[in-house]
Scaffold this motif. Structure first.
Motif, PDB file in Angstrom:
ATOM      1  N   MET A  67       0.749  -0.957   0.664  1.00  0.00           N
ATOM      2  CA  MET A  67      -0.242   0.314  -0.253  1.00  0.00           C
ATOM      3  C   MET A  67       0.946   1.161   0.088  1.00  0.00           C
ATOM      4  SD  MET A  67      -3.125  -0.002   2.441  1.00  0.00           S
ATOM      5  CE  MET A  67      -2.247  -1.302   3.310  1.00  0.00           C
ATOM      6  N   LYS A  68       0.024   2.344  -0.693  1.00  0.00           N
ATOM      7  CA  LYS A  68       1.400   3.559  -1.088  1.00  0.00           C
ATOM      8  C   LYS A  68       1.267   4.375   0.841  1.00  0.00           C
ATOM      9  CE  LYS A  68       2.329   2.712  -4.652  1.00  0.00           C
ATOM     10  NZ  LYS A  68       3.484   1.590  -5.316  1.00  0.00           N
ATOM     11  N   ILE A  69       1.746   5.520   0.619  1.00  0.00           N
ATOM     12  CA  ILE A  69       1.938   5.712   2.370  1.00  0.00           C
ATOM     13  C   ILE A  69       0.070   6.677   2.144  1.00  0.00           C
ATOM     14  CG2 ILE A  69       2.338   8.081   1.606  1.00  0.00           C
ATOM     15  CD1 ILE A  69       4.043   7.780   4.149  1.00  0.00           C
ATOM     16  N   LYS A  70      -0.787   7.075   1.633  1.00  0.00           N
ATOM     17  CA  LYS A  70      -1.703   8.016   1.461  1.00  0.00           C
ATOM     18  C   LYS A  70      -2.828   7.447   1.727  1.00  0.00           C
ATOM     19  CE  LYS A  70      -5.036  10.480  -0.970  1.00  0.00           C
ATOM     20  NZ  LYS A  70      -5.490  11.186  -2.415  1.00  0.00           N
ATOM     21  N   GLU A  71      -2.240   6.063   1.154  1.00  0.00           N
ATOM     22  CA  GLU A  71      -3.416   4.490   1.734  1.00  0.00           C
ATOM     23  C   GLU A  71      -3.420   4.268   2.850  1.00  0.00           C
ATOM     24  OE1 GLU A  71      -4.168   2.023  -2.175  1.00  0.00           O
ATOM     25  OE2 GLU A  71      -2.079   2.132  -1.721  1.00  0.00           O
ATOM     26  N   VAL A  72      -2.431   3.564   3.671  1.00  0.00           N
ATOM     27  CA  VAL A  72      -2.060   3.820   5.213  1.00  0.00           C
ATOM     28  C   VAL A  72      -2.174   4.762   5.433  1.00  0.00           C
ATOM     29  CG1 VAL A  72       0.304   2.838   6.224  1.00  0.00           C
ATOM     30  CG2 VAL A  72      -0.005   2.230   4.604  1.00  0.00           C
TER      31      VAL A  72
ATOM     32  N   ILE B  81       8.963   1.525  12.801  1.00  0.00           N
ATOM     33  CA  ILE B  81       9.211   1.218  11.058  1.00  0.00           C
ATOM     34  C   ILE B  81      10.258   0.649  10.237  1.00  0.00           C
ATOM     35  CG2 ILE B  81       7.400   0.850   8.813  1.00  0.00           C
ATOM     36  CD1 ILE B  81       5.645   2.787  10.460  1.00  0.00           C
ATOM     37  N   GLN B  82      11.023  -0.066   9.948  1.00  0.00           N
ATOM     38  CA  GLN B  82      11.597  -0.732   9.253  1.00  0.00           C
ATOM     39  C   GLN B  82      11.110  -0.932   8.007  1.00  0.00           C
ATOM     40  OE1 GLN B  82      14.053  -3.459  11.750  1.00  0.00           O
ATOM     41  NE2 GLN B  82      15.278  -1.464  12.873  1.00  0.00           N
ATOM     42  N   GLU B  83      12.469  -1.810   7.605  1.00  0.00           N
ATOM     43  CA  GLU B  83      11.478  -2.478   5.922  1.00  0.00           C
ATOM     44  C   GLU B  83      10.546  -2.034   5.289  1.00  0.00           C
ATOM     45  OE1 GLU B  83      12.957  -6.472   7.141  1.00  0.00           O
ATOM     46  OE2 GLU B  83      14.887  -6.218   8.377  1.00  0.00           O
ATOM     47  N   VAL B  84      10.878  -0.981   4.739  1.00  0.00           N
ATOM     48  CA  VAL B  84       9.150  -0.217   4.223  1.00  0.00           C
ATOM     49  C   VAL B  84       9.964  -0.553   2.493  1.00  0.00           C
ATOM     50  CG1 VAL B  84       7.766   1.786   3.313  1.00  0.00           C
ATOM     51  CG2 VAL B  84       8.369   1.121   5.506  1.00  0.00           C
TER      52      VAL B  84
ATOM     53  N   GLY C 180      11.039   5.165  -5.488  1.00  0.00           N
ATOM     54  CA  GLY C 180      11.406   5.803  -4.845  1.00  0.00           C
ATOM     55  C   GLY C 180      10.116   5.798  -3.527  1.00  0.00           C
ATOM     56  N   ILE C 181       8.669   4.762  -4.268  1.00  0.00           N
ATOM     57  CA  ILE C 181       8.077   5.490  -3.730  1.00  0.00           C
ATOM     58  C   ILE C 181       7.504   4.512  -2.052  1.00  0.00           C
ATOM     59  CG2 ILE C 181       5.545   6.448  -3.947  1.00  0.00           C
ATOM     60  CD1 ILE C 181       6.486   8.021  -5.186  1.00  0.00           C
ATOM     61  N   ARG C 182       7.551   4.601  -1.100  1.00  0.00           N
ATOM     62  CA  ARG C 182       6.895   3.849  -0.198  1.00  0.00           C
ATOM     63  C   ARG C 182       5.607   3.115  -0.351  1.00  0.00           C
ATOM     64  NH1 ARG C 182       8.675   8.239   2.335  1.00  0.00           N
ATOM     65  NH2 ARG C 182      10.158   8.382   3.740  1.00  0.00           N
ATOM     66  N   ASN C 183       5.759   1.494  -0.759  1.00  0.00           N
ATOM     67  CA  ASN C 183       4.913   0.206  -0.483  1.00  0.00           C
ATOM     68  C   ASN C 183       4.890  -0.676   0.251  1.00  0.00           C
ATOM     69  OD1 ASN C 183       2.559  -0.891  -1.783  1.00  0.00           O
ATOM     70  ND2 ASN C 183       4.118  -2.142  -2.816  1.00  0.00           N
ATOM     71  N   TYR C 184       3.964  -0.109   1.585  1.00  0.00           N
ATOM     72  CA  TYR C 184       4.031  -0.809   2.994  1.00  0.00           C
ATOM     73  C   TYR C 184       3.404  -2.944   2.734  1.00  0.00           C
ATOM     74  CZ  TYR C 184       4.579   3.469   4.999  1.00  0.00           C
ATOM     75  OH  TYR C 184       5.005   5.427   5.168  1.00  0.00           O
TER      76      TYR C 184
END
Length: 117
Positions: free
Chosen positions: A1-6, A26-29, A35-39
């Motif tokens: 999930m992207k940061i906005k969704e989370v 929070i580690q290893e995102v 470079g977009i976070r994907n939780y």
């Protein structure tokens, strides 16, 4: 999930999520090629735990201590349990204080109901 969704799912700002990552809660995102976070599900489980503990008024330092121990493995179970017991006791004290305040307010409100207007 992207940061906005989370952010929307857990009711936390993106800045808060980035802060939690920066301080090591929070580690290893994972990130995509841009470079977009994907939780991951694991990241989300950690966020849910953090949110629960913060709702119980556990300090950031307390969370860092607990999560650091958790990541060290099963040999830290006793220390982690002690942290949780301590935090539960603090929460119970706060709840008792709040219950006393609520009881006092209710008694004061009842006095208005008994007055003749």
């Amino acid at each position: 999930m992207k940061i906005k969704e989370v952010s929307e799912l857990y009711g936390l700002t993106s800045d808060t999520l980035r802060y939690y990552e920066r301080i090591g809660l929070i580690q290893e995102v994972p990130r995509d090629k841009n470079g977009i976070r994907n939780y991951s599900e694991k990241n989300c489980a950690t966020i849910a735990f953090i949110k629960c503990m913060r709702a119980a008024n556990v300090s950031i330092d307390g969370l860092i201590q607990y999560i650091t121990l958790y990541r060290q493995g099963d040999n830290t179970r006793k220390a982690r349990k002690e942290i949780l017991i301590k935090e539960r006791n603090h929460l119970k004290e706060r709840m008792d204080t709040m219950q006393n305040a609520l009881d006092h307010l209710n008694r004061k409100i009842e006095t208005y109901d008994t007055w003749n207007t």
